[in-house]
Design an enzyme around this catalytic site. Sequence first.
Site, mmCIF file in Angstrom:
data_model
loop_
_atom_site.group_PDB
_atom_site.id
_atom_site.type_symbol
_atom_site.label_atom_id
_atom_site.label_comp_id
_atom_site.label_asym_id
_atom_site.label_seq_id
_atom_site.Cartn_x
_atom_site.Cartn_y
_atom_site.Cartn_z
ATOM 1 N N GLY A 158 -9.803 -5.960 -20.061
ATOM 2 C CA GLY A 158 -9.750 -5.815 -18.598
ATOM 3 C C GLY A 158 -8.806 -6.829 -17.983
ATOM 4 N N SER A 188 -5.746 -6.549 -16.869
ATOM 5 C CA SER A 188 -4.652 -6.099 -15.975
ATOM 6 C C SER A 188 -4.755 -6.609 -14.562
ATOM 7 C CB SER A 188 -4.663 -4.597 -15.787
ATOM 8 O OG SER A 188 -4.561 -3.901 -16.852
ATOM 9 N N SER A 192 -22.717 -12.023 -15.221
ATOM 10 C CA SER A 192 -22.748 -12.091 -13.752
ATOM 11 C C SER A 192 -24.042 -12.765 -13.328
ATOM 12 C CB SER A 192 -22.712 -10.676 -13.174
ATOM 13 O OG SER A 192 -23.030 -10.704 -11.795
ATOM 14 N N TYR A 229 -25.950 -2.121 -13.538
ATOM 15 C CA TYR A 229 -25.026 -3.250 -13.701
ATOM 16 C C TYR A 229 -25.799 -4.522 -14.102
ATOM 17 C CZ TYR A 229 -21.304 -6.563 -12.355
ATOM 18 O OH TYR A 229 -20.355 -7.564 -12.340
ATOM 19 N N ALA A 230 -26.907 -4.790 -13.410
ATOM 20 C CA ALA A 230 -27.698 -5.993 -13.712
ATOM 21 C C ALA A 230 -28.249 -5.928 -15.134
ATOM 22 C CB ALA A 230 -28.836 -6.145 -12.701
ATOM 23 N N ALA A 231 -28.702 -4.728 -15.547
ATOM 24 C CA ALA A 231 -29.218 -4.581 -16.915
ATOM 25 C C ALA A 231 -28.105 -4.833 -17.926
ATOM 26 C CB ALA A 231 -29.804 -3.184 -17.105
ATOM 27 N N ILE A 284 -16.744 -13.121 -6.552
ATOM 28 C CA ILE A 284 -15.351 -13.502 -6.743
ATOM 29 C C ILE A 284 -14.478 -12.467 -6.032
ATOM 30 C CG2 ILE A 284 -13.577 -14.046 -8.471
ATOM 31 C CD1 ILE A 284 -16.129 -15.807 -8.710
HETATM 32 P P1 NAI Z 1 -11.861 -5.359 -11.569
HETATM 33 O O1 NAI Z 1 -12.474 -4.023 -11.327
HETATM 34 O O2 NAI Z 1 -10.923 -5.927 -10.570
HETATM 35 O O3 NAI Z 1 -11.091 -5.314 -12.990
HETATM 36 C C1 NAI Z 1 -11.703 -4.779 -14.139
HETATM 37 C C2 NAI Z 1 -10.635 -4.496 -15.183
HETATM 38 O O4 NAI Z 1 -11.300 -3.924 -16.327
HETATM 39 C C3 NAI Z 1 -9.595 -3.465 -14.714
HETATM 40 O O5 NAI Z 1 -8.299 -3.880 -15.093
HETATM 41 C C4 NAI Z 1 -10.006 -2.195 -15.448
HETATM 42 O O6 NAI Z 1 -8.921 -1.308 -15.711
HETATM 43 C C5 NAI Z 1 -10.593 -2.759 -16.727
HETATM 44 N N1 NAI Z 1 -11.521 -1.835 -17.358
HETATM 45 C C6 NAI Z 1 -12.576 -1.222 -16.773
HETATM 46 N N2 NAI Z 1 -13.168 -0.412 -17.668
HETATM 47 C C7 NAI Z 1 -12.478 -0.501 -18.829
HETATM 48 C C8 NAI Z 1 -12.606 0.093 -20.101
HETATM 49 N N3 NAI Z 1 -13.558 1.000 -20.352
HETATM 50 N N4 NAI Z 1 -11.736 -0.245 -21.079
HETATM 51 C C9 NAI Z 1 -10.737 -1.142 -20.826
HETATM 52 N N5 NAI Z 1 -10.567 -1.739 -19.632
HETATM 53 C C10 NAI Z 1 -11.431 -1.427 -18.639
HETATM 54 O O7 NAI Z 1 -13.080 -6.324 -11.875
HETATM 55 P P2 NAI Z 1 -13.222 -7.922 -11.689
HETATM 56 O O8 NAI Z 1 -13.842 -8.178 -10.378
HETATM 57 O O9 NAI Z 1 -11.971 -8.596 -12.076
HETATM 58 O O10 NAI Z 1 -14.350 -8.218 -12.793
HETATM 59 C C11 NAI Z 1 -14.065 -8.630 -14.110
HETATM 60 C C12 NAI Z 1 -15.383 -8.908 -14.817
HETATM 61 O O11 NAI Z 1 -16.108 -9.899 -14.104
HETATM 62 C C13 NAI Z 1 -16.297 -7.697 -14.907
HETATM 63 O O12 NAI Z 1 -16.984 -7.713 -16.128
HETATM 64 C C14 NAI Z 1 -17.261 -7.916 -13.771
HETATM 65 O O13 NAI Z 1 -18.488 -7.268 -13.983
HETATM 66 C C15 NAI Z 1 -17.399 -9.421 -13.811
HETATM 67 N N6 NAI Z 1 -17.878 -10.006 -12.554
HETATM 68 C C16 NAI Z 1 -17.159 -9.839 -11.381
HETATM 69 C C17 NAI Z 1 -17.628 -10.411 -10.213
HETATM 70 C C18 NAI Z 1 -16.893 -10.288 -8.918
HETATM 71 O O14 NAI Z 1 -17.444 -10.751 -7.900
HETATM 72 N N7 NAI Z 1 -15.688 -9.733 -8.867
HETATM 73 C C19 NAI Z 1 -18.876 -11.173 -10.189
HETATM 74 C C20 NAI Z 1 -19.536 -11.291 -11.462
HETATM 75 C C21 NAI Z 1 -19.031 -10.716 -12.589
#
Ligand code: NAI
Length: 243
Positions: A12, A14, A138, A151-153, A184
Amino acid sequence: MDLMGKIALVTGGSRGIGRAIADALHAAGAGVAILDRDAERAPITAREIGDDVCAMIADVTNPDQVASALATVEETCGPIDILVNNAGVTKDGLLARMSSDDWDAVLDVNLKGAFLLTKAVARGMMKRRWGRIINISSVVGLMGNAGQANYAASKAGLIGFTKSVARELASRNVLVNAIAPGFIETDMTAALTEAQRDTLRAQIPLGRLGQGMDIARAVVFLASDHADYITGQVLVVDGGMVM
Ligand code: NAI
């Protein structure tokens, strides 16, 4: 913190937190590959971070795609020393309205994806007696959140997974930790209204939402030799919201 000579893979990577992590690992000297299912954005992000960063297009839920992406990374960059399981999705809804497809989709990416990647890199790390696996969980995995049972699970599951694998791999000097970010600022949280942001800020002792770099710095620390004696832990990076 010097990661010169290490090879890191960030799922992830990108955009959002994953991109900040890839950037920070690269700045610390690591060779970096990002793995993402976004075929358009991944190569652009990789080039923006550095000419030597590779982009692998794969869905973390697909074992064949994962295996072939990892084989390519290992051939072109070398064996993976640092794995960051960051790819994650949300499909929010109250329990009464949550479909089992939405449940499966979130558990598949957030939890099974981490399992597939971890399993694939663990053997090489164990053989080489050095490895770092960092799972992006998270605070919601610790606290729960109405409207995010799936998501929480998945994020709580990732913590149990982290601790179990940490116990299994410790004797081979492969350290496995989780980071639990708070709120974030990324595309994932872009839909929040200004009023919702104000409510959130009021719950955060440091008085601001986090940035990707706040999480990335914690990842660099856990990947570095400064964290040599830390495994099976959950590092909460949330401005003090959960304590
Ligand atoms: P985002 O949605 O901006 O980016 C997620 C990235 O993962 C994207 O580039 C997407 O293409 C990629 N992705 C999604 N499913 C995929 C798959 N099946 N295979 C390959 N790539 C995949 O998300 P963000 O906010 O950057 O979050 C990153 C991580 O941090 C996640 O695991 C999220 O649950 C966790 N997180 C985010 C928080 C926030 O407030 N933004 C808070 C707590 C945790």
